[in-house]
Scaffold this active site. Structure first.
Site, PDB file in Angstrom:
ATOM      1  N   ASP A 133      -6.392  -2.732  -1.423  1.00 56.36           N
ATOM      2  CA  ASP A 133      -5.233  -2.983  -2.291  1.00 56.36           C
ATOM      3  C   ASP A 133      -3.918  -2.560  -1.625  1.00 56.36           C
ATOM      4  O   ASP A 133      -2.889  -3.198  -1.822  1.00 56.36           O
ATOM      5  CB  ASP A 133      -5.426  -2.210  -3.609  1.00 56.36           C
ATOM      6  N   GLU A 179       1.505   6.860  -6.201  1.00 56.00           N
ATOM      7  CA  GLU A 179       1.834   6.326  -7.529  1.00 56.00           C
ATOM      8  C   GLU A 179       1.278   7.256  -8.596  1.00 56.00           C
ATOM      9  O   GLU A 179       0.184   7.803  -8.428  1.00 56.00           O
ATOM     10  CB  GLU A 179       1.179   4.954  -7.714  1.00 56.00           C
ATOM     11  N   ARG A 238      -4.300 -23.802 -17.244  1.00 53.05           N
ATOM     12  CA  ARG A 238      -5.363 -24.474 -17.982  1.00 53.05           C
ATOM     13  C   ARG A 238      -5.030 -24.746 -19.453  1.00 53.05           C
ATOM     14  O   ARG A 238      -5.350 -25.784 -19.986  1.00 53.05           O
ATOM     15  CB  ARG A 238      -6.612 -23.593 -17.894  1.00 53.05           C
ATOM     16  N   HIS A 267       0.246  -3.199   2.590  1.00 53.94           N
ATOM     17  CA  HIS A 267       1.547  -2.524   2.520  1.00 53.94           C
ATOM     18  C   HIS A 267       1.689  -1.401   3.557  1.00 53.94           C
ATOM     19  O   HIS A 267       2.697  -1.307   4.250  1.00 53.94           O
ATOM     20  CB  HIS A 267       1.799  -1.949   1.132  1.00 53.94           C
ATOM     21  N   LYS A 288      -3.537   6.403  -6.399  1.00 46.39           N
ATOM     22  CA  LYS A 288      -3.109   6.235  -7.793  1.00 46.39           C
ATOM     23  C   LYS A 288      -3.277   7.584  -8.484  1.00 46.39           C
ATOM     24  O   LYS A 288      -4.070   8.416  -8.075  1.00 46.39           O
ATOM     25  CB  LYS A 288      -3.993   5.204  -8.493  1.00 46.39           C
ATOM     26  N   ASP A 347       3.435 -10.250   1.254  1.00 44.98           N
ATOM     27  CA  ASP A 347       3.223  -8.816   1.096  1.00 44.98           C
ATOM     28  C   ASP A 347       4.540  -8.335   0.515  1.00 44.98           C
ATOM     29  O   ASP A 347       5.555  -8.282   1.208  1.00 44.98           O
ATOM     30  CB  ASP A 347       2.972  -8.144   2.450  1.00 44.98           C
ATOM     31  N   HIS A 348       4.535  -8.013  -0.770  1.00 41.94           N
ATOM     32  CA  HIS A 348       5.841  -7.823  -1.419  1.00 41.94           C
ATOM     33  C   HIS A 348       6.601  -6.614  -0.858  1.00 41.94           C
ATOM     34  O   HIS A 348       7.794  -6.503  -1.048  1.00 41.94           O
ATOM     35  CB  HIS A 348       5.704  -7.753  -2.940  1.00 41.94           C
ATOM     36  N   LYS A 398      11.177  -5.566   0.115  1.00 42.53           N
ATOM     37  CA  LYS A 398      11.957  -4.403  -0.344  1.00 42.53           C
ATOM     38  C   LYS A 398      13.092  -4.124   0.637  1.00 42.53           C
ATOM     39  O   LYS A 398      12.881  -4.127   1.845  1.00 42.53           O
ATOM     40  CB  LYS A 398      11.056  -3.172  -0.450  1.00 42.53           C
ATOM     41  N   LYS A 415      -1.550 -11.826  -2.242  1.00 42.68           N
ATOM     42  CA  LYS A 415      -2.641 -10.990  -1.789  1.00 42.68           C
ATOM     43  C   LYS A 415      -3.617 -10.773  -2.955  1.00 42.68           C
ATOM     44  O   LYS A 415      -3.198 -10.977  -4.089  1.00 42.68           O
ATOM     45  CB  LYS A 415      -2.118  -9.651  -1.259  1.00 42.68           C
TER      46      LYS A 415
HETATM   47  C1  BG6 Z   1       0.377  -3.931  -5.357  1.00 43.41           C
HETATM   48  C2  BG6 Z   1      -0.929  -3.293  -5.674  1.00 43.41           C
HETATM   49  O1  BG6 Z   1       0.245  -4.785  -4.244  1.00 43.41           O
HETATM   50  O2  BG6 Z   1       1.345  -2.931  -5.065  1.00 43.41           O
HETATM   51  C3  BG6 Z   1      -0.777  -2.321  -6.832  1.00 43.41           C
HETATM   52  O3  BG6 Z   1      -1.881  -4.283  -5.999  1.00 43.41           O
HETATM   53  C4  BG6 Z   1       0.329  -1.334  -6.563  1.00 43.41           C
HETATM   54  O4  BG6 Z   1      -1.997  -1.638  -7.079  1.00 43.41           O
HETATM   55  C5  BG6 Z   1       1.593  -2.058  -6.143  1.00 43.41           C
HETATM   56  O5  BG6 Z   1       0.554  -0.587  -7.735  1.00 43.41           O
HETATM   57  C6  BG6 Z   1       2.665  -1.080  -5.710  1.00 43.41           C
HETATM   58  O6  BG6 Z   1       3.852  -1.778  -5.533  1.00 43.41           O
HETATM   59  P1  BG6 Z   1       5.258  -1.083  -5.764  1.00 43.41           P
HETATM   60  O7  BG6 Z   1       6.242  -2.148  -5.444  1.00 43.41           O
HETATM   61  O8  BG6 Z   1       5.289  -0.645  -7.194  1.00 43.41           O
HETATM   62  O9  BG6 Z   1       5.311   0.077  -4.829  1.00 43.41           O
END
Ligand code: BG6
Length: 520
Positions: A261, A242, A65, A266, A366, A203-204, A208, A174
């Site tokens: 989340d 985490e 924007r 994941h 977390k 989905d990252h 990995k 996501k």
């Molecule tokens: C994300 C979540 O998809 O994955 C975060 O939204 C989380 O809350 C993160 O911290 C964790 O990813 P990674 O790669 O650090 O394990």
């Protein structure tokens, strides 16, 4: 040793020789001024550029924007790179050569005129493939996904035609929906304008290395796969813990919670890879078919049963690495009486031939004691004779742990005789360590994922039925928790392993959380 290394080289097999070649394209990032672009997307693209993996030519256009020139955006990205990247120092010549491909397009997502401007900009690149091969990355809030997709289609930038030799792809971040219903609606909206095969749901975790290795580990080794059944496996533990809190994401997190989340995506993805049947081939659809089949065989429980199968928690103030940290309710943009969960543990059952009766425990949170993601496959104990009869529970059952991050690796735990004249049995470990074996190479997940999108391979992305099935697993849990204020026992001090109920969940069946990275 050298000879052995050479043999290993000879025995390594490239599976990607036939993969699709990357064709010249333009990557258009919607929501380009957001965190994701600066922290993940641009660094990943830059690394791909340095490794000569990007097509030639390529362009990147940021659509957002705020008014800004190309030069100003490039400068901003460079500063962000220096702030976030692991390798702080940038070779100026390399960066400048990369940045010369980056452009900016100012516009509102709802403004048809802005898409015409984008069209002209793409045409101005003077190369048909840069105009027609598009990767449209929706790094926007989910509420904008449908709007941007519709506008892209109306402006002629997103076509469903096949056979033209050019492709437009949509990459969707996501969270994909908030529940099954909203995910379905979103899927319906997106597929009004694009074919399912044009949609890449991210989905990252699937980007990995260690997560991709799950399939290799399982299906290229006969030793382990034979044990991968209810006959040998007692239970499985999947932990993604985490130490970080929600930081500046309180607003988003209040809506999401750990269930949406982390678990819906994941953790269920890791579970699917750990437990699925071997696919018929390595084709994307065959792998995704098996994942969906597995997710569909997870027993659904009604809201009334949730308390027996799932535990939630929320971090209170505590200490992490000797530093005092605030509780979740004290974080910015979080309600003072919020009941959002920052911790989830669950026991899932997979009702299929292979896994019937084997509990799969999932746990994520977390502000836990450690940053660690692991899968532990705990095998059945030996029969209660010989050593077991004498040692009782002290004789540890075997286990395999896949350490997803950090200290990426795999370890097998078994018992051995401690050397000496006494008869002492103790657990020992066999370790495979990524860094020791392959050197310190852990590409960012986004690097891999972006390359796969550009190459048009959807194996590492979530299919429509997959995302919907995952929602149908977590929805009953969500429903049971909604409107139920958290009780005091559900709060856990930051720096701990979550509420006591998470331990009770396992203790009911005589199990205990175990992790290699925490030393047990
Ligand atoms: C994300 C979540 O998809 O994955 C975060 O939204 C989380 O809350 C993160 O911290 C964790 O990813 P990674 O790669 O650090 O394990």
């Amino acid at each position: 040793m050298e000879a052995l290394d050479q043999l290993d080289e000879l025995l390594s097999c490239r599976l990607d020789v036939g993969r699709k070649a990357v064709k010249p394209c333009t990557i258009v990032i919607f929501g380009a001024s957001g965190d994701l672009t600066a922290r993940k997307l641009i660094p990943a693209l830059y690394h791909l550029y340095l490794e000569k993996q990007l097509p030639d030519p390529f362009r990147i256009v940021g659509f957002a924007r705020r008014a800004k020139s190309d030069a100003a955006w490039r400068d901003e990205l460079l500063q962000d790179w220096q702030k976030y990247s692991r390798a702080k120092d940038v070779n100026a010549a390399n960066w400048n050569a990369f940045a010369a491909n980056i452009f900016y397009c100012e516009g509102e997502f709802s403004d048809a005129g802005a898409y015409q401007k984008l069209r002209n900009q793409l045409a101005g690149f003077g190369h048909e493939a840069l105009r027609r091969n598009l990767v449209c990355y929706l790094a926007t809030s989910p509420s904008q996904f449908a709007l941007v997709t519709e506008q892209l289609q109306k402006s002629g930038l997103l076509l469903r035609d096949e056979g033209s030799g050019f492709e437009q792809k949509l990459v969707v971040e996501k969270p994909f929906g908030r529940d099954l219903l909203s995910a379905r609606q979103l899927n319906n909206e997106l597929t009004r304008f694009a074919h399912e095969k044009q949609i890449y749901r991210i989905d990252h975790y699937l980007g990995k290395e260690t997560v991709q290795n799950i399939l290799m580990f399982r299906f290229s080794n006969s030793v382990f796969e034979q044990l991968w059944t209810r006959q040998s496996v007692d239970h499985v533990q999947i932990t993604v813990s985490e130490t970080l809190g929600v930081g500046g994401r309180g607003g988003y997190y209040e809506e999401a919670g750990a269930l949406r989340d982390m678990v819906q995506n994941h953790l269920l993805q890791v579970l699917a890879l750990i437990a699925m049947e071997p696919p018929v081939s390595l084709e994307a659809e065959c792998i995704r078919d098996e994942k969906v089949k597995l997710l569909k065989s997870i027993r659904e429980f009604g809201p009334a049963q949730v308390s027996s199968f799932a535990v939630r928690g929320q971090y209170a103030a505590g200490e992490i690495d000797g530093q005092k940290v605030p509780g979740y309710r004290q974080e910015a943009k979080v309600g003072a009486d919020s009941s959002t969960e920052t911790f989830v543990a669950a026991r899932l059952l997979v009702d299929n031939w292979r896994w019937s009766g084997v509990p799969f425990y999932l746990r994520t949170g977390k502000r836990l004691a450690l940053n660690s993601s692991e899968v532990r496959v705990q095998f059945r104990p030996t029969p209660n004779v010989l050593f077991a009869a004498q040692c009782g529970p002290k004789l540890d059952a075997n286990s395999i742990t896949l350490r997803l991050q950090p200290n990426e690796g795999i370890s097998l735990r078994f018992n051995g005789k401690a050397p000496g004249v006494s008869m002492e049995i103790r657990p020992v470990r066999m370790q495979f360590d990524y860094e020791a074996e392959f050197g310190a190479y852990t590409p960012e997940a986004y690097q891999r994922l972006l390359l796969e999108v550009i190459a048009g391979d959807s194996t590492l992305f979530i299919r429509r039925d997959e995302v919907e099935t995952a929602w149908s697993i977590v929805d009953p849990i969500r429903q049971a928790w909604t409107g139920q204020p958290l009780e005091a026992a559900e709060l856990y001090p930051a720096g701990s392993w979550g509420p006591a109920a998470a331990d009770d969940l396992l203790a009911r069946l005589g199990h205990k959380w175990r992790m290699t990275q925490s030393g047990h």
